[in-house]
Design an enzyme around this catalytic site. Structure first.
Site, short mmCIF file in Angstrom:
data_model
loop_
_atom_site.label_atom_id
_atom_site.label_comp_id
_atom_site.label_asym_id
_atom_site.label_seq_id
_atom_site.Cartn_x
_atom_site.Cartn_y
_atom_site.Cartn_z
CG HIS A 1 -2.03 -0.98 1.17
ND1 HIS A 1 -3.14 -0.79 0.78
CD2 HIS A 1 -1.93 -2.25 1.27
CE1 HIS A 1 -3.86 -1.96 0.73
NE2 HIS A 1 -3.17 -2.78 1.33
CE LYS B 1 -6.04 14.19 0.69
NZ LYS B 1 -6.05 12.79 -0.11
NE ARG B 2 -3.48 9.83 10.33
CZ ARG B 2 -3.29 8.73 10.97
NH1 ARG B 2 -3.99 7.70 11.28
NH2 ARG B 2 -2.18 8.83 11.85
CE LYS C 1 -2.17 10.77 3.29
NZ LYS C 1 -2.91 10.05 2.36
CB THR D 1 -10.04 5.03 -0.69
OG1 THR D 1 -9.45 5.20 0.52
CG2 THR D 1 -9.25 3.57 -1.35
CE LYS E 1 -14.11 5.95 0.90
NZ LYS E 1 -13.06 5.93 2.11
C1 Z2T Z 1 -2.44 3.24 4.65
O1 Z2T Z 1 -3.72 3.72 5.06
C2 Z2T Z 1 -2.08 3.45 3.45
C3 Z2T Z 1 -0.88 2.98 3.24
C4 Z2T Z 1 0.03 2.56 4.29
O2 Z2T Z 1 1.17 2.20 3.75
C5 Z2T Z 1 -0.49 2.41 5.42
C6 Z2T Z 1 -1.55 2.75 5.95
CL1 Z2T Z 1 -1.99 2.82 7.36
C7 Z2T Z 1 1.99 1.22 4.71
C8 Z2T Z 1 -3.03 3.98 2.43
C9 Z2T Z 1 -2.24 4.46 1.00
O3 Z2T Z 1 -1.49 5.50 1.67
C10 Z2T Z 1 -3.29 5.01 0.36
O4 Z2T Z 1 -2.74 5.63 -0.70
C11 Z2T Z 1 -4.04 4.06 -0.22
O5 Z2T Z 1 -5.27 4.41 -1.01
C12 Z2T Z 1 -4.47 3.23 1.16
O6 Z2T Z 1 -3.90 2.81 1.87
C13 Z2T Z 1 -5.49 1.88 0.50
O7 Z2T Z 1 -4.55 1.22 -0.37
#
Ligand code: Z2T
Length: 814
Positions: free
Chosen positions: A361, A549-550, A555, A659, A663
């Site tokens: 991810h 988002k976080r 970002k 994601t 949405k």
């Molecule tokens: C996370 O939410 C995502 C990636 C991570 O990499 C860890 C966490 Cl907790 C270790 C996110 C991505 O940043 C985002 O781009 C992606 O859409 C999402 O995972 C689901 O695949």
């Protein structure tokens, strides 16, 4: 609790009201007159759960036959969001519930709102897991989600009087939680520590301590699918074994210490996203849920068998590793097969590699988990031996493929002092996938290049998706009704490609006006929500512009706030004519990892920009900024449908997918974004003319890094940027204190790893285009409607279909 006999389905509203009354009486012990909304919430939830019970048991029985391969989704996070409304929708009980609750004298909304949101995830990865279990159930695929029932979910975020983030514990289980059913009789023993000894030519692990893993089962009802799957979240409990030695010395407090430690394992979710943690407790958590789940799966398919034939295990079930967090499952299954079931290494290896697949991810190197070998050795000594052997076998295999020694060294799973979990997962499973086309390509070209060269057929892509049940049907009932009206059917809820049928309606001005009216009504509703929840006043006749988002440097919330500051300054000093300014309300929502210094400082800055801007009469009616505290699923469900312009402005090549972007598009927002993650595919599908693209692409970013990036150059060359940074540095947003944001300013001017400054001009320039379009509501809404019509691909149902076809090779239950 007195269980009530299985209810008849379909049920009438009158019958459902009786079922709630019975629950209130026999389970809560209150009369309808005494009942509060919280009581009715619990009673109604239990009544719904009872309705699902027969189907759940039937789904399990059909799953256990093993005729259709089951999917087990292993994830350290499941960010489920509130359950009641979703369960009602999927069970087809929404109308009955609404009428029943009204008959009992309550507002349906108050009952649904009484639920406390389970926050067992950080962000995208955890929410994706929740969307995937929903789609698996809706498609009728036999599946389990496996994870941890943390006592404390993601922290609650508030802001102090200086605008700083304050984290408070999320004690989500403080009241009765009617969804999770604890199953004490399906427990598993998970052991740690100790040593490995040689006995009769066998390596035998003698662990030092054990914890009891107890499953808490959540029902996952498919949308009108006749299937109810299981989300099994483990909770850690101590065994009733005291250290008698210590006890005899009457050191009672010492004796109970191991008990307390055992229960700590499932106590808290680590609040870091996209950064590795490297803490012993975190590894304990990972092993805890993975070991319990693997044993659980074996028991499920071979109940009561002492010597099951596990050579066909991987035909019955496959394990999807949601990032590297559950990768310790690979050596654990090897250990189980070899040590517990006496299989030889090669047989165990072939079962294991067939059973596991890995989803990556991230692209951030710092997010790839690497565990110190010493830590694994202490906690899981037998696993370290197995990992070493896997690593040696891997090296030999690469040598056999003619890979040179330097590359083999670069690819080491076990380096001698560390274990690289992404490498272990790639070698130890059948498939590796990224989460958007660009991301999967970059994994092959960069992050896992050597692996893709050596094992090209392992690599594949599955672009993420989101569930249309929660994120359209529940979150946006007005748009849902309009879509159903436009298509003449509500089948789109489980077949999102049907949204394409809206495309011709983009030429129908009357329909576009209805679409615009839906957005306006959602904005109005959000104004009420924000007043209730945050006590703020919002002007609904401004453009609603959202970034949620976080909080992460990559970002680039910084880019957004610098552009806001520049706009503010421009209006103040007259470089921007106030009459030309399109009135905007900018919403931020974002949690920062508690230890992430610059991210927290960015939150503080945004809050203080909001304070200054919102109190300045010079920009009143032109610009407002709100950092909404505690972004969570509930806020997403309310904010996304009300948003007109969505920000997806990460540095190209850094956001694996995103994601939220999906949405927003599905809810009729236009996106301003970079060519990053799934933005690329969104833009391809909705059309370049319906997407506001800006900034450098991946190649431009790479060559700028290569030639040497100097952010100060950009600061000097765009007066808008210089002015914005100067205001931050000069204390405008810190009551004159020039030091308040010095670390942030220094980072911008000297480092700026994610090239915020380099993309600033492009970002600032595209605002004119955005605003010009917005002044033509029919044109804007036509484009927004086309975003909806062309985004059906981003359903998690499609994503799961991709996994089924390309990775799991299974399908719905017969
Ligand atoms: C996370 O939410 C995502 C990636 C991570 O990499 C860890 C966490 Cl907790 C270790 C996110 C991505 O940043 C985002 O781009 C992606 O859409 C999402 O995972 C689901 O695949």
């Amino acid at each position: 609790m007195t269980e009530i006999t299985a209810p008849k389905s379909p049920v009438t509203a009158e019958q459902f009201a009786d079922e709630i009354r019975e629950q209130l009486k026999y389970s809560q012990g209150v009369t309808v007159e005494q009942a509060t909304a919280a009581d009715v919430y619990v009673a109604a939830s239990k009544a719904v759960r009872n309705h699902l019970q027969d189907v759940w048991m039937d789904t399990q029985a059909r799953t256990a036959k093993g005729e259709t391969k089951t999917v087990a989704y292993f994830s350290a996070e499941f960010l489920m969001g509130k359950q009641l409304e979703n369960a009602l929708l999927n069970a087809g009980l929404t109308d009955q519930f609404d009428k029943a609750v009204e008959a009992l004298g309550f507002e349906p909304k108050d009952i649904v709102d009484a639920e406390y949101e389970p926050g067992l995830g950080n962000g995208g990865l955890g929410r994706l897991a929740a969307c995937y279990v929903d789609s698996l159930a809706s498609l009728g695929v036999p599946a389990f989600g496996y994870g941890i029932q943390y006592r404390y979910g993601i922290f609650k975020q508030t802001f102090d009087e200086n605008g700083k983030q304050v984290e408070t514990p999320d004690y989500w289980l403080k009241n009765e939680e009617p969804w999770g059913h604890i199953d004490y009789n399906r427990d598993q023993k998970v052991s740690f520590g100790g040593e490995v000894v040689e006995e009769n030519g066998k390596r035998v692990w003698k662990p030092a301590w054990s914890v009891r893993a107890i499953p808490v089962d959540y029902l996952v009802p498919g949308y009108k699918s006749g299937n109810v799957n299981t989300l099994r979240l483990w909770t850690a409990r101590a065994y009733d074994e005291f250290d008698l030695l210590a006890f005899n010395r009457s050191e009672y407090m010492e004796a109970v210490k191991p008990q307390v430690a055992a229960e700590n394992i499932s106590k808290i979710l680590y609040p870091e996203d996209s950064t590795k943690v490297g803490k012993e407790l975190r590894l304990e958590q990972q092993y805890f849920f993975v070991s319990a789940s693997l044993h659980d799966a074996i028991r499920f398919f071979y109940p009561g068998e002492d010597k099951p034939d596990l050579t066909t295990f991987a035909d019955k079930i496959c394990f999807q590793l949601n990032d590297t967090h559950p990768v310790i499952g690979i050596p654990e299954l090897m250990r189980i097969l070899i040590d517990e079931y006496d299989y030889d290494w090669d047989t165990a290896w072939s079962i294991t590699t067939k059973a596991f697949n890995y989803t990556c991810h991230t692209l951030l190197p710092e997010a790839l988990e690497v565990w110190p070998a010493s830590l694994i050795g202490e906690l899981l000594p037998r696993h370290l031996e197995i990992i070493e052997k896997i690593s040696d076998q891997f090296k030999a295999e690469l040598k056999g493929k003619g890979v040179d020694d330097a590359t083999i060294n670069d690819m080491a799973i076990y380096t001698g002092d560390a274990v690289r979990m992404a490498y272990l997962a790639t070698y130890g499973g059948s498939y590796v996938n990224g989460v958007a086309a660009l991301h999967s390509q970059l994994l092959k070209d960069m992050t896992l290049k050597n692996f893709s060269d050596a094992y090209p057929s392992k690599f594949t892509n599955v672009t993420n998706g989101v569930t249309p049940r929660r994120f359209i049907k529940l979150a946006n009932p007005r748009l849902s009704d309009l879509i159903t009206e436009g298509l003449g059917t509500d089948k789109w809820i489980s077949d999102l490609d049907l949204l394409e049928g809206l495309e011709p309606l983009a030429n129908d001005d009357e329909f576009v006006k209805k679409f615009a009216a839906v957005k306006q009504a959602n904005k109005h509703a959000f104004v009420g929500f924000a007043k209730d929840h945050y006590g703020i006043d919002i002007d609904e006749n401004t453009m609603f512009n959202t970034m949620c988002k976080r909080l992460h440097e990559y970002k680039r919330q910084s880019l957004k706030i610098l552009a806001v500051i520049s706009r503010y300054a421009g209006i103040k000093n007259g470089t921007i004519n106030a009459d030309d300014v399109l009135p905007r309300t900018v919403f931020f929502g974002a949690k920062a990892a508690p230890g992430y210094y610059l991210a927290k400082m960015t939150i503080q800055l945004i809050n203080n920009v909001a304070r200054v801007v919102n109190n300045d009469p010079d920009v009143k009616g032109k610009l407002a900024v709100h950092f909404l505290p505690n972004y969570n699923i509930e806020m997403a469900q309310n904010l996304i449908p009300a948003t007109e312009l969505d920000e997806q402005i990460s540095q190209a090549g850094k956001e694996a997918s995103g994601t939220g972007n999906m949405k927003f598009a599905l809810n009729g927002a236009l996106t301003v974004g970079t060519l990053d993650g799934a933005n690329v595919e969104i833009r391809e599908r909705v059309g370049a003319e319906n997407f506001f693209l800006f900034g450098m692409n991946v190649d431009e970013v790479e060559s700028l890094y290569a030639t040497g990036y100097d952010p100060a150059k950009y600061y000097e060359s765009d007066p808008r940027l210089k002015q914005a940074i100067d205001l931050v540095a000069g204390g405008t947003f810190s009551e004159g204190d020039r030091n308040a944001y010095a670390p942030l300013v220094a980072d911008w001017l000297t480092k700026d790893w994610f090239m915020t400054l380099a993309d600033f001009s492009s970002y600032a320039n595209i605002q004119a285009q955005i605003e010009e379009l917005y002044t033509h509501p029919l044109d804007w809404n036509r484009k927004a409607l086309l975003n909806v019509a062309r985004s059906g691909f981003f359903s998690s149902d499609r994503a799961i279909e991709d996994y089924l076809k390309d990775i799991w090779h299974t399908g719905p239950l017969a």
